[in-house]
Scaffold this motif. Structure first.
Motif, PDB file in Angstrom:
ATOM      1  N   ARG A 197    -132.876  29.056 -25.673  1.00 20.96           N
ATOM      2  CA  ARG A 197    -134.287  28.879 -25.332  1.00 20.96           C
ATOM      3  C   ARG A 197    -134.957  28.029 -26.400  1.00 20.96           C
ATOM      4  O   ARG A 197    -135.338  28.520 -27.448  1.00 20.96           O
ATOM      5  N   VAL A 198    -135.069  26.728 -26.135  1.00 20.55           N
ATOM      6  CA  VAL A 198    -135.703  25.798 -27.056  1.00 20.55           C
ATOM      7  C   VAL A 198    -137.036  25.363 -26.454  1.00 20.55           C
ATOM      8  O   VAL A 198    -137.078  24.799 -25.363  1.00 20.55           O
ATOM      9  N   ILE A 199    -138.115  25.651 -27.165  1.00 18.58           N
ATOM     10  CA  ILE A 199    -139.459  25.270 -26.740  1.00 18.58           C
ATOM     11  C   ILE A 199    -139.935  24.185 -27.697  1.00 18.58           C
ATOM     12  O   ILE A 199    -139.964  24.388 -28.910  1.00 18.58           O
ATOM     13  N   ALA A 200    -140.293  23.033 -27.146  1.00 16.52           N
ATOM     14  CA  ALA A 200    -140.615  21.887 -27.991  1.00 16.52           C
ATOM     15  C   ALA A 200    -141.987  21.326 -27.687  1.00 16.52           C
ATOM     16  O   ALA A 200    -142.441  21.326 -26.540  1.00 16.52           O
ATOM     17  N   THR A 201    -142.640  20.843 -28.738  1.00 12.10           N
ATOM     18  CA  THR A 201    -143.783  19.944 -28.590  1.00 12.10           C
ATOM     19  C   THR A 201    -143.330  18.575 -29.075  1.00 12.10           C
ATOM     20  O   THR A 201    -142.434  18.470 -29.922  1.00 12.10           O
ATOM     21  N   VAL A 202    -143.936  17.527 -28.525  1.00  7.50           N
ATOM     22  CA  VAL A 202    -143.558  16.175 -28.925  1.00  7.50           C
ATOM     23  C   VAL A 202    -144.793  15.370 -29.286  1.00  7.50           C
ATOM     24  O   VAL A 202    -145.866  15.551 -28.708  1.00  7.50           O
ATOM     25  N   THR A 225    -133.118  22.284 -23.603  1.00  8.58           N
ATOM     26  CA  THR A 225    -134.566  22.440 -23.700  1.00  8.58           C
ATOM     27  C   THR A 225    -135.120  23.276 -22.554  1.00  8.58           C
ATOM     28  O   THR A 225    -134.872  22.985 -21.389  1.00  8.58           O
ATOM     29  N   LEU A 226    -135.880  24.294 -22.896  1.00  2.84           N
ATOM     30  CA  LEU A 226    -136.521  25.131 -21.893  1.00  2.84           C
ATOM     31  C   LEU A 226    -137.829  24.517 -21.426  1.00  2.84           C
ATOM     32  O   LEU A 226    -138.161  24.528 -20.240  1.00  2.84           O
ATOM     33  N   SER A 227    -138.594  23.961 -22.376  1.00  2.42           N
ATOM     34  CA  SER A 227    -139.862  23.318 -22.021  1.00  2.42           C
ATOM     35  C   SER A 227    -140.222  22.286 -23.065  1.00  2.42           C
ATOM     36  O   SER A 227    -139.782  22.349 -24.214  1.00  2.42           O
ATOM     37  N   VAL A 228    -141.046  21.319 -22.653  1.00  2.00           N
ATOM     38  CA  VAL A 228    -141.549  20.295 -23.565  1.00  2.00           C
ATOM     39  C   VAL A 228    -143.029  20.088 -23.285  1.00  2.00           C
ATOM     40  O   VAL A 228    -143.454  20.036 -22.126  1.00  2.00           O
TER      41      VAL A 228
END
Length: 299
Positions: A197-202, A225-228
């Protein structure tokens, strides 16, 4: 073949994928490249009983501890570097309100490597020459099965979710690191490989065509990636190498506020609870002040 899934979502929806009691890992290193937009959302969501597992932590964990979100911390370092002690963390530790498990810095990193490899522990001969094994009963001695030499088994980090702030990403969740990277970006990559479960902001949301023009920069592929979420300056006030500088004015403001519990609560009320988004928080900090942090690698 399964169809690709669009991973885009807003910050508040992103943190819905974190649950009370989760083991949460942050990318970045010390006061660099922290997922601060997600930190604010966790506080607003009033998540509780989290365990933070990290390599070297700072404002993100100090803020979560002060807001009552954290029960335990497993890391090598907690502080604000030249801005001083992490006062919320220190107060909670002194009050016995926080379970703290200390590991040496490189061993803290190795714990994520163990999770990446599907191992329950990471074997090591050395622990930095300290007496840490006297105080950390999670580190277990065992003989090298080949040589008989003394070794130590350090438990895997095993985070439930990893929170990272990256340079670029597309809607499918492919994430890129800037061409030159240092410890903070390397930690991002390592923790992203340690859990599902990888939650990322970019910093920048780009077309997949741009991602494909420099595939060597895609250090976190979409299947991890779970969400970006697109959050410009999402690491503020911490720096992102060659992209944005540290906001030293705001970090000092935070450090000063945290000298007392009342001061920290005033900070939360103004900069976290008092706004509904990270964009509003940045406006409150000051548009000119934030814009001045951008560096040549911002695009």
């Amino acid at each position: 073949m399964a169809e690709r899934t669009v991973k885009l979502c807003g910050p508040s929806d992103a943190v819905k994928q974190i649950h009370d009691g989760d083991r949460v890992a942050f990318g970045g290193f010390a006061v660099y490249n922290k997922a601060m937009a997600l930190t604010h959302e966790i506080i607003r969501a009033r998540l509780r009983h989290l365990t933070i597992v990290g390599v070297a932590n700072s404002i993100e964990v100090d803020m979560l501890v002060g807001a009552g979100c954290v029960d335990a911390v497993e890391t090598s370092y907690m502080g604000l570097e030249k801005f001083g002690l992490a006062k919320n963390f220190r107060r909670a530790a002194q009050a016995g309100a926080l379970k703290i498990t200390h590991f040496p810095e490189l061993i803290s990193w190795d714990r994520f490597r163990a999770s990446q490899e599907g191992l329950s522990f990471w074997p090591t001969y050395l622990l930095g020459g300290s007496d840490i094994v006297k105080y950390n009963d999670k580190i277990i001695p065992f003989p090298d099965p080949v040589t008989g030499r003394q070794m130590w088994a350090v438990p895997a980090a095993d985070p439930d979710v990893a929170l990272i702030h990256m340079w670029k990403g597309d809607k499918w969740g492919n994430l890129q690191t800037q061409p030159r990277r240092m410890n903070p970006q390397s930690v991002d990559i390592t923790v992203s490989r340690a859990c599902k479960r990888v939650i990322a902001t970019v910093e920048h949301l780009v077309d997949t065509e741009e991602i494909m023009r420099s595939p060597q920069s895609t250090t976190v592929p979409s299947f991890r990636t779970l969400s970006v979420t697109h959050v410009p300056h999402g690491s503020h006030p911490t720096m992102d190498l060659d992209v944005v500088a540290t906001d030293e004015l705001h970090l000092q403001l935070y450090a000063d506020a945290c000298q007392t519990e009342e001061g920290f609560q005033e900070y939360l009320d103004k900069y976290v609870y008092g706004v509904s988004s990270f964009a509003q928080y940045l406006e409150l900090v000051g548009t000119e002040q934030v814009k001045a942090l951008e560096r040549s690698g911002y695009r």
